[in-house]
Design a protein around this motif. Sequence first.
Motif, PDB file in Angstrom:
ATOM      1  N   ARG A  24      85.806  19.171  41.960  1.00  0.00           N
ATOM      2  CA  ARG A  24      85.787  17.803  42.489  1.00  0.00           C
ATOM      3  C   ARG A  24      84.682  17.611  43.516  1.00  0.00           C
ATOM      4  O   ARG A  24      84.061  16.547  43.582  1.00  0.00           O
ATOM      5  CB  ARG A  24      87.134  17.444  43.092  1.00  0.00           C
ATOM      6  N   LEU A  27      81.421  17.415  41.610  1.00  0.00           N
ATOM      7  CA  LEU A  27      81.386  16.155  40.874  1.00  0.00           C
ATOM      8  C   LEU A  27      81.075  14.985  41.804  1.00  0.00           C
ATOM      9  O   LEU A  27      80.306  14.083  41.457  1.00  0.00           O
ATOM     10  CB  LEU A  27      82.721  15.933  40.165  1.00  0.00           C
ATOM     11  N   ALA A  28      81.651  15.016  43.005  1.00  0.00           N
ATOM     12  CA  ALA A  28      81.374  13.957  43.977  1.00  0.00           C
ATOM     13  C   ALA A  28      79.904  13.982  44.393  1.00  0.00           C
ATOM     14  O   ALA A  28      79.271  12.923  44.532  1.00  0.00           O
ATOM     15  CB  ALA A  28      82.279  14.108  45.196  1.00  0.00           C
ATOM     16  N   CYS A  29      79.351  15.174  44.576  1.00  0.00           N
ATOM     17  CA  CYS A  29      77.928  15.290  44.924  1.00  0.00           C
ATOM     18  C   CYS A  29      77.044  14.816  43.783  1.00  0.00           C
ATOM     19  O   CYS A  29      76.031  14.147  44.000  1.00  0.00           O
ATOM     20  CB  CYS A  29      77.580  16.732  45.280  1.00  0.00           C
ATOM     21  N   ALA A  30      77.413  15.168  42.561  1.00  0.00           N
ATOM     22  CA  ALA A  30      76.584  14.809  41.407  1.00  0.00           C
ATOM     23  C   ALA A  30      76.584  13.300  41.173  1.00  0.00           C
ATOM     24  O   ALA A  30      75.592  12.748  40.694  1.00  0.00           O
ATOM     25  CB  ALA A  30      77.085  15.526  40.162  1.00  0.00           C
ATOM     26  N   ARG A  31      77.657  12.626  41.531  1.00  0.00           N
ATOM     27  CA  ARG A  31      77.751  11.181  41.289  1.00  0.00           C
ATOM     28  C   ARG A  31      77.324  10.323  42.477  1.00  0.00           C
ATOM     29  O   ARG A  31      77.228   9.105  42.342  1.00  0.00           O
ATOM     30  CB  ARG A  31      79.190  10.821  40.922  1.00  0.00           C
ATOM     31  N   ASN A  32      77.069  10.948  43.613  1.00  0.00           N
ATOM     32  CA  ASN A  32      76.718  10.205  44.822  1.00  0.00           C
ATOM     33  C   ASN A  32      75.260   9.742  44.746  1.00  0.00           C
ATOM     34  O   ASN A  32      74.332  10.553  44.800  1.00  0.00           O
ATOM     35  CB  ASN A  32      76.936  11.083  46.057  1.00  0.00           C
ATOM     36  N   GLN A  33      75.064   8.450  44.625  1.00  0.00           N
ATOM     37  CA  GLN A  33      73.714   7.886  44.496  1.00  0.00           C
ATOM     38  C   GLN A  33      72.920   7.958  45.798  1.00  0.00           C
ATOM     39  O   GLN A  33      71.693   7.859  45.774  1.00  0.00           O
ATOM     40  CB  GLN A  33      73.809   6.422  44.049  1.00  0.00           C
ATOM     41  N   ARG A  40      71.669  16.371  43.783  1.00  0.00           N
ATOM     42  CA  ARG A  40      72.554  15.944  42.702  1.00  0.00           C
ATOM     43  C   ARG A  40      72.348  16.816  41.462  1.00  0.00           C
ATOM     44  O   ARG A  40      73.309  17.165  40.775  1.00  0.00           O
ATOM     45  CB  ARG A  40      72.292  14.479  42.361  1.00  0.00           C
ATOM     46  N   TYR A  41      71.113  17.170  41.198  1.00  0.00           N
ATOM     47  CA  TYR A  41      70.802  18.018  40.056  1.00  0.00           C
ATOM     48  C   TYR A  41      71.424  19.407  40.214  1.00  0.00           C
ATOM     49  O   TYR A  41      71.990  19.961  39.273  1.00  0.00           O
ATOM     50  CB  TYR A  41      69.288  18.118  39.884  1.00  0.00           C
ATOM     51  N   GLN A  44      75.080  19.235  39.560  1.00  0.00           N
ATOM     52  CA  GLN A  44      75.352  19.148  38.131  1.00  0.00           C
ATOM     53  C   GLN A  44      75.204  20.513  37.455  1.00  0.00           C
ATOM     54  O   GLN A  44      75.993  20.868  36.575  1.00  0.00           O
ATOM     55  CB  GLN A  44      74.406  18.137  37.486  1.00  0.00           C
TER      56      GLN A  44
END
Length: 100
Positions: A24, A27-33, A40-41, A44
């Motif tokens: 989680r 996932l929160a880091c990957a989706r944080n714009q 983010r990469y 992922q």
Amino acid sequence: MPNIRILRDVAVRKGVKAHEVARRAYLACARNQALEPAVRYQAQLQLNNFGRYTRPTVVRNRCTVSGKGRGVIGEFGLSRYQFRLAALAGQLPGVQKASW
């Protein structure tokens, strides 16, 4: 003797529970714009490195007696047929045969 489906289901549930917090967070880091694309990469990539049995979508409802994955009554964890056998034998509390 439990069959392989039940053993696999137990292993999947343990793996999901053990890695839930880390998944989680990544996932929160990957989706944080608001974060940089490089961060983010990397998040992922870390998500992709988790094993198959750490994904919550792999968990299925399975009968605890027969291991069937279809027709499972969630409250009891039994398939329809096993539920019927247990109910007729009087092994389920609060369940009795209907008298019409």
